[in-house]
Design an enzyme around this catalytic site. Sequence first.
Site, PDB file in Angstrom:
ATOM      1  N   ASN A  92       0.811  -1.321   0.147  1.00 12.06           N
ATOM      2  CA  ASN A  92       0.054   0.023  -0.173  1.00 12.06           C
ATOM      3  C   ASN A  92       0.778   1.364   0.059  1.00 12.06           C
ATOM      4  O   ASN A  92       0.195   2.503   0.093  1.00 12.06           O
ATOM      5  CB  ASN A  92      -0.995   0.084   1.148  1.00 12.06           C
TER       6      ASN A  92
ATOM      7  N   CYS B 200      -2.597   5.784   7.388  1.00  6.27           N
ATOM      8  CA  CYS B 200      -2.581   5.626   8.806  1.00  6.27           C
ATOM      9  C   CYS B 200      -1.257   5.756   9.401  1.00  6.27           C
ATOM     10  O   CYS B 200      -1.190   6.306  10.557  1.00  6.27           O
ATOM     11  CB  CYS B 200      -3.136   4.257   9.065  1.00  6.27           C
TER      12      CYS B 200
HETATM   13  N1  PLP Z   1      -4.743  -3.301   4.345  1.00  2.00           N
HETATM   14  C1  PLP Z   1      -4.202  -2.529   3.352  1.00  2.00           C
HETATM   15  C2  PLP Z   1      -3.170  -3.075   2.362  1.00  2.00           C
HETATM   16  C3  PLP Z   1      -4.640  -1.219   3.310  1.00  2.00           C
HETATM   17  O1  PLP Z   1      -4.152  -0.412   2.369  1.00  2.00           O
HETATM   18  C4  PLP Z   1      -5.571  -0.791   4.219  1.00  2.00           C
HETATM   19  C5  PLP Z   1      -6.133   0.408   4.284  1.00  2.00           C
HETATM   20  O2  PLP Z   1      -5.402   1.452   4.181  1.00  2.00           O
HETATM   21  C6  PLP Z   1      -5.854  -1.774   5.161  1.00  2.00           C
HETATM   22  C7  PLP Z   1      -5.611  -2.994   5.016  1.00  2.00           C
HETATM   23  C8  PLP Z   1      -6.822  -1.525   6.158  1.00  2.00           C
HETATM   24  O3  PLP Z   1      -8.275  -1.368   5.518  1.00  2.00           O
HETATM   25  P1  PLP Z   1      -9.451  -0.801   6.640  1.00  2.00           P
HETATM   26  O4  PLP Z   1      -9.399   0.417   7.088  1.00  2.00           O
HETATM   27  O5  PLP Z   1     -10.604  -1.039   5.559  1.00  2.00           O
HETATM   28  O6  PLP Z   1      -9.664  -1.777   7.653  1.00  2.00           O
END
Ligand code: PLP
Length: 382
Positions: A139, A324
Site C-alpha cells: 500500500n 494511517c
Molecule cells: N490493508 C491494506 C493493504 C490497506 O491499504 C488498508 C487500508 O489502508 C488496510 C489493510 C486497512 O483497511 P481498513 O481501514 O478498511 O480496515
Amino acid sequence: MIYLDHAAATPVSDKVLKAMKPFMTDDFFNPSSAYLPAARVRGMYEDAKNKIANFIGAKGNDLVITSGATEANMLACTAVSKTGKILVLETEHASVLENVKKYKYSTVKADKTGLINLTDLKAKLTDDVELVSVSLANNELGTIQPLAEISQILKEVRLSRLKKGITTQLLLHSDASQGLALIELNVARLGVDLMTLNAAKVCGPKGVGALYVGHGVRLNPVSMGGGQERGLRAGTENIAGVVGFATAIDAVKGHSTAARKKYTTLVKSLKSELEKAKVEPIFLGTPKHQLANFLPVSFPGLDAERLIFMLEEKEVYVSTGAACSASKGEPSHVLRAIGLSSKEIAGSLRISLGVLNNESNVKEAGKIIREVVDKEYARLYD
Ligand code: PLP
C-alpha cells in the site's frame, strides 16, 4: 482540488450510492427475520456476496463479510494454532503486522523494490510455520508480490512435510486491499487459502471488507452472538455496505486492462514532469512489478510533510507513506525495510492515481508538485 491519494480512500460512485440506499430505507429489514420482505433482503444479500466472490473465482459462501480489511486480516490470523507460527512480509500493512503479534511470528525480508525475498522465505519456512501472509500489492510502494510463486514454494514444503510425516497445516493469506481494480484475481490460480478484500479502495463504502476462506480452513470467530457469517463474525449484516461493494466490483470487472493502460500513461506524464524538478527524484519500487496507478517518489533533502502542506494550500492532495502510519508521525516501516536512508524517507511522497484523475489534472498536478519542490529547494539551498 486534485486528488492523488486513491490508495488511502476512493469516492463512492453515484451508482454504488443508489444501489445502497434502498437497504437503509424501504428494504431496511433484518435478513434473519422470518417474514417475506426480510427473506427477500436475505436473498439480495446473498446475491451481492456471490458477485463479490465470483470476482475472485469463489462462491458467496466462501466469504466472511467484515467491517473492513483490518478485521479480515485479524480473522485470517486466527487460522494459526497456539503452537503454530506465522511468517509475514516485513512491509505488510499495520493491520497485519499488529495482529500477528498475538501469535508466534517471524518477518520475511523484502528487497529494495519491496518484492519479497524468496530465499529468506524458504529459509524461514520451518516445520512449525502454519500461515504465511503476503499482500497482493503493497500500500505504500504498489509492489505486486509473486503470489503464485509463493504458493508453489508452500506446496513443495507441504510435500516435504508429508514425506517426513509432519501434518502441520501450511496456509497462504494475502491482503488484497490494494490492486483489486488492476489485477485479475483467481484464488485457485493464485493458490491462496485466505484473501482479504476491501470495498473502500474500489469506490465502495468504507467499513466493508471480506475474507475469502478456502475449503477446510478453520478459523476462530472475531465476534460471537447471532451466528452470522458462519459463526465467524456475528452481528446483523451490513446489507447496504455489501450491496455497495458488489456494485463497485461490477464497475471494475473486465476493465483492468484498460485501467492499467490509463494509469501507465498518466504516471509516465507525471514522472516526466517531476524529473524536471531541481531535486532529482528517486522513484521508489519498479514499474516492472508495481501497480500501474502508484508513483511513490522521494525528493531527498526536502521534508515531505512540508511539501504536503504546501500542496494542500494549492488543493493537491498526496500523502507520505500510508495515511494511517503517517498520522502516527513515525517513519514508514516499509521505506525503512527497503533500505532508504532517513533523508530519503523524510522526502518521500506517495502518489496514487485513480478514478478522479485524467490527463489534464495529472499534468496540472505534476506542474504544481514540481513548482512546490523547486520553491522548497530554493528556500533551503539556493
Ligand atoms: N490493508 C491494506 C493493504 C490497506 O491499504 C488498508 C487500508 O489502508 C488496510 C489493510 C486497512 O483497511 P481498513 O481501514 O478498511 O480496515
